[in-house]
Design an enzyme around this catalytic site. Structure first.
Site, PDB file in Angstrom:
ATOM      1  N   ASN A 184       0.797  -1.217   0.000  1.00 21.07           N
ATOM      2  CA  ASN A 184       0.000   0.000   0.000  1.00 21.07           C
ATOM      3  C   ASN A 184       0.836   1.277   0.000  1.00 21.07           C
ATOM      4  O   ASN A 184       0.320   2.353  -0.266  1.00 21.07           O
ATOM      5  CB  ASN A 184      -0.945  -0.001   1.202  1.00 21.07           C
ATOM      6  CG  ASN A 184      -0.243  -0.316   2.491  1.00 21.07           C
ATOM      7  OD1 ASN A 184       0.306  -1.409   2.665  1.00 21.07           O
ATOM      8  ND2 ASN A 184      -0.222   0.632   3.402  1.00 21.07           N
ATOM      9  N   ALA A 231     -13.567  -3.443  -0.674  1.00 16.63           N
ATOM     10  CA  ALA A 231     -14.227  -2.764  -1.797  1.00 16.63           C
ATOM     11  C   ALA A 231     -13.754  -1.330  -1.986  1.00 16.63           C
ATOM     12  O   ALA A 231     -13.705  -0.836  -3.110  1.00 16.63           O
ATOM     13  CB  ALA A 231     -15.744  -2.780  -1.579  1.00 16.63           C
ATOM     14  N   THR A 285     -25.898  -9.989  10.366  1.00 21.63           N
ATOM     15  CA  THR A 285     -26.765  -9.839   9.197  1.00 21.63           C
ATOM     16  C   THR A 285     -25.974  -9.282   8.028  1.00 21.63           C
ATOM     17  O   THR A 285     -25.252  -8.297   8.184  1.00 21.63           O
ATOM     18  CB  THR A 285     -27.934  -8.879   9.541  1.00 21.63           C
ATOM     19  OG1 THR A 285     -28.644  -9.432  10.643  1.00 21.63           O
ATOM     20  CG2 THR A 285     -28.867  -8.698   8.358  1.00 21.63           C
ATOM     21  N   CYS A 336       3.301  10.318  10.287  1.00 24.47           N
ATOM     22  CA  CYS A 336       3.358  11.517  11.114  1.00 24.47           C
ATOM     23  C   CYS A 336       2.431  11.328  12.300  1.00 24.47           C
ATOM     24  O   CYS A 336       1.300  11.799  12.291  1.00 24.47           O
ATOM     25  CB  CYS A 336       2.914  12.742  10.340  1.00 24.47           C
ATOM     26  SG  CYS A 336       3.794  12.973   8.811  1.00 24.47           S
TER      27      CYS A 336
HETATM   28  C1  LIG Z   1      -6.497  -0.441   3.022  1.00 23.59           C
HETATM   29  C2  LIG Z   1      -5.744  -1.670   3.362  1.00 23.59           C
HETATM   30  C3  LIG Z   1      -6.157  -2.515   4.403  1.00 23.59           C
HETATM   31  C4  LIG Z   1      -7.335  -2.197   5.276  1.00 23.59           C
HETATM   32  O1  LIG Z   1      -8.527  -2.396   4.581  1.00 23.59           O
HETATM   33  P1  LIG Z   1      -9.923  -1.952   5.215  1.00 23.59           P
HETATM   34  O2  LIG Z   1     -10.911  -2.510   4.264  1.00 23.59           O
HETATM   35  O3  LIG Z   1      -9.899  -0.460   5.230  1.00 23.59           O
HETATM   36  O4  LIG Z   1     -10.021  -2.548   6.556  1.00 23.59           O
HETATM   37  C5  LIG Z   1      -5.426  -3.649   4.640  1.00 23.59           C
HETATM   38  N1  LIG Z   1      -4.352  -3.960   3.921  1.00 23.59           N
HETATM   39  C6  LIG Z   1      -3.917  -3.182   2.908  1.00 23.59           C
HETATM   40  C7  LIG Z   1      -2.735  -3.584   2.125  1.00 23.59           C
HETATM   41  C8  LIG Z   1      -4.596  -2.007   2.611  1.00 23.59           C
HETATM   42  O5  LIG Z   1      -4.160  -1.236   1.628  1.00 23.59           O
END
Ligand SMILES: *Cc1c(COP(=O)(O)O)cnc(C)c1O
Length: 391
Positions: free
Chosen positions: A154, A203, A243, A329
Site C-alpha cells: 500500500n 471494496a 446480518t 506523522c
Molecule cells: C487499506 C488496506 C487494508 C485495510 O482495509 P480496510 O478494508 O480499510 O479494513 C489492509 N491492507 C492493505 C494492504 C490495505 O491497503
C-alpha cells in the site's frame, strides 16, 4: 480558493463510482430484507442480490461462491485469516511467517498472537521491496502453520511473486494467506494459479463502498478450517456472524465487475500518467524512486527527495494535491514509515517521502499540474524559501 485539491491518495481510499452507487440504491429501500429470512419474498430478494454478488466476486478471483466470506473490509478479513488459522492449527505448530512491510492489519494480529505464545518471523525485504524466496523457504520449519505475504504494497506498490510463494508454501504443507486489498482489480488474482489459500479483499480501494470486504477461504486441496472471530447467527457458514449488509455487498460486486472489465486499458492509462509524473520529477537531482522499478502497481509512485523537510513539502503542496507522505506523522514526530525503513535506506530520516496514488478519475491535466507544483515546491524549499502559494 474553494477548489479542492487534486486527489492522489488512492491507496488510502478511492471515490465511489457512480455506477456502484446506482447498483446499491434499490437495496437500501426496496430490497431491504434480511437475507437470512427464508420464509418470505423480502428475504429472498436480498438473498438473490447477495448470491449474484458472491458469484461475481468468486469469478473475479477464480474460486467458487461458497469460498467467499463477507467481512467489514480487509482489516477484518486479515484478522479472521490469521487469528482464525492460529486458533485452529496451533496443535500443529505455533510458528507464523510474515513480512516487515505488511499493513498494520497483518502486523498487529501477528503481534497479538505473540502475546499468546505464537512465534512470528517478520521477514526482511530486499532493497526493491520484494521478499527473498530462498530466505522464505529456509525460514519455514516443521511447526510453521501459516505464511502471510501481501499481494501489493500500500505504500510502495510492489507486487510480490505470489505464485512462487504459494508454491513454496504448498510444497511444505503450510497455508498461504495474502492481503489483496491493494491488488484487487489492479492485477489478475487467480487463487488457483497463485496457490493462495486465504485472500483478503476490500471494496473501497476499487471504487466501491467502505465497510465491506471478503475473505476467500479455500475449500479443497487443502480445505482450510478457520475459528470464527465473531459468534452469533452463524451466517457465512459460521465463519462470520452478523446480518449481511446487502447494499454494500451488491456495491462491492459492481465495483469488482467494473474494475475487471476495465482493467487492461485503465491500467495502461494510469501507468502512462504515473511514468510521465516520474519522468518530470526525476529531472531533479537527489530524488529517488522507492520500491521495484517495474513490478509495481500502475497507479503508484513513491519517491524520496533529499534536502527538503518532509512536512514542509506536504504543507507546500496541500492546497494543490491531496497525497500521503511516506512517513508516519504520528503526533508531532515525523518518523519514516516501517515500509521505507524496511527497504534499508539508512538515510531515510534525512529524506522527504511522497506517495502518489493515481486512480480511475486522475486526468492528464491533473498530472501536469501536480508535476509542475511538486517541482516548484521542491526547488523553492531547496532554496530555503517557504512557499505560500503556487500559481
Ligand atoms: C487499506 C488496506 C487494508 C485495510 O482495509 P480496510 O478494508 O480499510 O479494513 C489492509 N491492507 C492493505 C494492504 C490495505 O491497503
Amino acid at each position: 480558493m474553494s477548489q479542492r485539491p487534486i486527489y492522489l491518495d488512492c491507496h488510502a481510499t478511492t471515490p465511489m463510482d457512480e455506477r456502484v452507487l446506482s447498483a446499491m440504491l434499490p437495496y437500501f429501500t426496496e430490497y431491504f430484507g434480511n437475507a437470512s429470512s427464508i420464509t418470505h419474498m423480502y428475504g429472498w430478494e436480498a438473498e438473490a442480490g447477495i448470491k449474484k454478488a458472491r458469484e461475481t466476486i468468486a469469478n473475479a478471483i477464480n474460486c467458487s461462491p461458497e469460498e467467499i466470506v463477507f467481512t467489514s473490509g480487509a482489516t477484518e478479513a486479515n484478522n479472521l485469516a490469521i487469528k482464525g488459522v492460529a486458533e485452529t492449527y496451533f496443535h500443529q505448530g505455533k510458528h507464523i511467517i510474515t513480512v516487515q512491510t505488511e499493513h498494520r492489519a497483518v502486523l498487529d494480529p501477528c503481534h497479538y498472537l505473540e502475546t499468546l505464545g505464537f512465534e512470528i518471523t517478520f521477514l526482511p525485504v530486499k532493497k526493491d521491496g520484494l521478499i527473498d524466496l530462498q530466505l522464505l523457504e529456509k525460514t519455514i520449519r516443521t511447526n510453521t502453520i501459516l505464511v502471510s505475504v501481501m499481494a501489493a504494497n500500500n505504500e510502495i506498490g510492489v507486487i510480490q511473486p505470489l505464485e512462487k510463494i504459494g508454491e513454496i508454501c504448498h510444497n511444505h504443507n503450510v497455508l498461504f494467506h495474502s492481503d489483496g486489498a491493494q491488488a484487487l482489480g489492479k492485477i489478475p488474482l487467480d487463487v488457483l494459479r497463485l496457490n493462495i489459500d486465504l485472500l483478503s479483499l476490500t471494496a473501497h480501494k476499487v471504487y466501491g463502498p467502505k465497510g465491506i470486504g471478503a475473505l476467500y477461504v479455500r475449500r479443497r486441496n487443502p480445505r482450510v478450517r478457520l475459528a470464527a472471530q465473531l459468534h452469533g447467527g452463524g451466517q457465512e457458514r459460521g465463519m462470520r456472524s452478523g446480518t449481511l449488509y446487502t447494499p454494500q455487498i451488491v456495491g462491492f460486486a459492481k465495483a469488482v465487475d467494473l474494475a475487471i472489465a476495465e482493467m487492461d486499458w485503465e491500467l495502461q492509462r494510469q501507468e502512462q500518467l504515473r511514468d510521465r509524473l516520474w519522468k518530470q520529477l526525476s529531472e531533479l537531482d537527489d530524488i529517488y524512486l522507492n520500491g521495484h522499478g517495474t513490478q509495481r502497481l500502475a497507479g503508484n509512485l513513491n519517491i524520496s527527495v533529499a534536502g527538503v523537510d518532509g512536512s514542509a513539502l506536504l504543507l507546500g503542496l496541500q492546497s494543490i494535491v491531496a497525497l500521503s507522505s511516506g512517513s508516519a506523522c504520528s503526533s508531532t514526530v515525523t518518523a519514516p514509515s516501517h515500509v521505507l525503513t524496511a527497504l534499508g535506506h539508512d538515510e531515510s530520516l534525512a529524506y522527504a517521502s511522497l506517495r502518489f496514488g493515481l486512480g480511475r478519475f486522475t486526468t492528464s491535466e491533473d498530472i501536469e499540474r501536480v508535476a509542475q507544483s511538486t517541482l516548484a515546491t521542491i526547488k523553492s524549499l531547496r532554496q530555503g524559501r517557504v512557499m505560500t502559494k503556487i500559481p
